[in-house]
Enzyme design. Structure first.
Site, short mmCIF file in Angstrom:
data_model
loop_
_atom_site.label_atom_id
_atom_site.label_comp_id
_atom_site.label_asym_id
_atom_site.label_seq_id
_atom_site.Cartn_x
_atom_site.Cartn_y
_atom_site.Cartn_z
N SER A 1 18.12 -41.89 -12.47
CA SER A 1 16.92 -41.05 -12.65
C SER A 1 17.21 -39.78 -13.45
O SER A 1 16.35 -38.91 -13.55
CB SER A 1 16.34 -40.68 -11.28
N THR B 1 19.69 -39.06 -1.83
CA THR B 1 19.74 -38.16 -2.99
C THR B 1 21.06 -37.40 -3.01
O THR B 1 21.67 -37.22 -4.07
CB THR B 1 18.55 -37.17 -2.94
N ARG C 1 18.21 -21.55 -9.58
CA ARG C 1 19.10 -20.98 -10.59
C ARG C 1 18.42 -19.98 -11.51
O ARG C 1 18.94 -19.66 -12.57
CB ARG C 1 19.75 -22.11 -11.38
N ASP D 1 23.41 -38.08 -6.15
CA ASP D 1 23.38 -37.04 -7.21
C ASP D 1 24.27 -35.84 -6.91
O ASP D 1 24.49 -35.01 -7.79
CB ASP D 1 21.94 -36.53 -7.42
N GLU E 1 0.83 -1.21 0.00
CA GLU E 1 0.00 0.00 0.00
C GLU E 1 0.87 1.26 0.00
O GLU E 1 0.59 2.23 -0.71
CB GLU E 1 -0.89 0.02 1.25
N CYS F 1 -0.50 0.23 7.93
CA CYS F 1 -0.92 0.82 6.66
C CYS F 1 -2.30 1.47 6.77
O CYS F 1 -2.56 2.46 6.09
CB CYS F 1 -0.96 -0.26 5.57
N ARG G 1 11.07 -23.92 -6.66
CA ARG G 1 12.08 -23.64 -5.63
C ARG G 1 12.02 -22.17 -5.22
O ARG G 1 12.19 -21.84 -4.07
CB ARG G 1 13.48 -23.98 -6.15
C1 AOF Z 1 3.74 -7.54 4.32
N1 AOF Z 1 3.61 -6.83 3.18
O1 AOF Z 1 2.48 -5.51 1.79
C2 AOF Z 1 1.43 -6.21 3.77
C3 AOF Z 1 1.55 -6.98 4.96
O2 AOF Z 1 6.43 -6.97 10.13
P1 AOF Z 1 5.67 -6.18 9.12
O3 AOF Z 1 5.44 -4.78 9.55
O4 AOF Z 1 6.28 -6.26 7.74
O5 AOF Z 1 4.20 -6.81 9.05
C4 AOF Z 1 3.96 -8.05 8.45
C5 AOF Z 1 2.47 -8.34 8.49
O6 AOF Z 1 1.74 -7.24 7.94
C6 AOF Z 1 2.07 -9.54 7.63
O7 AOF Z 1 2.14 -10.73 8.36
C7 AOF Z 1 0.62 -9.22 7.27
O8 AOF Z 1 -0.22 -9.63 8.32
C8 AOF Z 1 0.58 -7.69 7.22
N2 AOF Z 1 0.52 -7.09 5.85
N3 AOF Z 1 2.73 -7.61 5.19
O9 AOF Z 1 4.78 -8.13 4.58
C9 AOF Z 1 2.51 -6.16 2.86
N4 AOF Z 1 0.32 -5.53 3.46
ZN ZN Z 2 0.84 -2.94 6.11
#
Ligand code: AOF
Ligand code: ZN
Length: 355
Positions: free
Chosen positions: A173, A201, A212, A205, A54, A89, A189
């Site tokens: 494999s 594994t 990557r 391997d 936001e 926010c 990943r």
């Molecule tokens: C995010 N990105 O764009 C929004 C989130 O520790 P903070 O301040 O980064 O808060 C993380 C929490 O904020 C996240 O678990 C979620 O609940 C809320 N919104 N978080 O990382 C974002 N809008």
């Molecule tokens: Zn937020």
């Protein structure tokens, strides 16, 4: 209005995906600001701990010389109401004078859980919740599971021949699937914080287990090595490629076998407790890539990515031999989400079904 809302929310979801792999264990979030039917600002959460979507959208609108007063904000997750690594926010949205906020889904985070929505409504903003909610929930299925259970989201990836083998009887494999399918594995990943395989594994391997793709953050590499076989090989002077870039976690019953190694050694081999431990380490998602360990984690799987290469082995190693189903109607059932053709290979994506 509804079609317009969907269109802008769709754009916000696309923007959110740009944070894939970079924001974990936080959610991918996208935001779009619209005024008089025109997009005046866009933003997404780019990296864990950094500004929320936001705020990035508001700053984008301002950089482009727009005033957000009276505008509509589309955001894929409820704006936060708490102080985390970033300020709330919801407060900023109120201060910026938005008229309307459209939210795809409520935040399952217990510190938010509807409080962001309430706060904005109390300030007189018109808030609509649930536009493209299913899509938003699917996008953040990893975040939703982890924030509500503290246990990582478990994905099982397998590469099978058309007759269902992960290797020949002599454990050959490489390769069953083609380039396009293996490229897709790199994308998987990227989405997960950790890649997990069994010791077998690694010994056979010597994989790097990294991602990557050009834009991909480092991965945790988790190894289940019950007997400490890798430790023994290391003391015998053998080198394994996956230790090169660190972030290795080894679960074993034989920690003494490892001596001085560039890895975190954990004395634990029970699948449920392994997952709990990974959750405590802040890891929100695990992609299980080893054939045989997949069976040990079968009952904890949240999602399956089953690739089929266009080969037949006749005899060989099967992925779920630890299961022994007597009656067909007693078998675990998967719910297929999609089937894609990737070059010569197929990818079946499925969830555990109700059974
Ligand atoms: C995010 N990105 O764009 C929004 C989130 O520790 P903070 O301040 O980064 O808060 C993380 C929490 O904020 C996240 O678990 C979620 O609940 C809320 N919104 N978080 O990382 C974002 N809008
Ligand atoms: Zn937020």
């Amino acid at each position: 209005m509804m079609d317009e809302d969907k269109k802008f929310m769709h754009l916000a979801l696309e923007l959110a995906k740009r944070g894939e792999g970079w924001v974990n264990p936080n959610p991918m979030v996208g935001a779009v600001i619209v005024k008089d039917g025109e997009v005046i600002g866009v933003g997404w959460h780019r990296k864990f701990g950094e500004k929320h979507a936001e705020i990035n959208a508001i700053e984008d609108a301002k950089d482009r010389g727009h005033d957000t007063r009276g505008a509509t904000l589309y955001v894929t997750l409820e704006p936060c109401s708490h102080w985390g690594k970033q300020p709330p926010c919801a407060d900023r949205i109120i201060a910026e004078g938005f008229k309307r906020v459209v939210v795809a889904m409520k935040d399952p985070h217990s510190l938010v859980a509807g409080r962001g929505i309430e706060k904005m409504q109390r300030a007189g903003i018109e808030v609509d919740v649930g536009i493209l909610e299913e899509e938003a929930k699917k996008l953040n299925e990893i975040f939703i599971k982890y924030i509500t259970t503290k246990i990582p989201f478990v994905s099982i990836k397998l590469a099978l021949t058309l007759d269902g083998f992960i290797a020949t009887e002599s454990f050959s494999s490489q390769w069953i699937t083609g380039d396009k399918a293996r490229q897709k594995v790199q994308e998987l990943r990227r989405r997960h914080m950790a890649i997990m395989v069994g010791a077998g594994t690694i010994l056979r391997d010597n994989p790097k287990l990294n991602c990557r793709l050009p834009e991909c953050p480092p991965k945790y590499k988790v190894i289940l090595d019950r007997h400490g076989l890798i430790g023994e090989e290391l003391s015998g002077g053998r080198r394994f490629r996956l230790f090169n870039d660190g972030n290795v976690i080894i679960f074993t019953e034989n920690p003494e076998a490892f001596g001085e190694v560039n890895a975190t050694i954990v004395e634990e081999t029970d699948p449920e407790r392994i997952l709990r431990k990974l959750g405590e380490m802040g890891i929100d998602s695990v992609l299980i890539e080893g054939g045989r360990i997949a069976c040990q984690f079968l009952s904890y799987a949240d999602k399956f990515y089953i690739f089929y290469g266009p080969k037949l082995f006749g005899r060989g190693i099967k992925p779920f031999e630890c299961l022994s189903v007597k009656e067909a109607n007693e078998a675990p059932v998967l719910e297929i989400e999609s089937i894609e053709k990737l070059g010569e290979s197929l990818l079946v994506t499925a969830y555990p079904g109700d059974c």
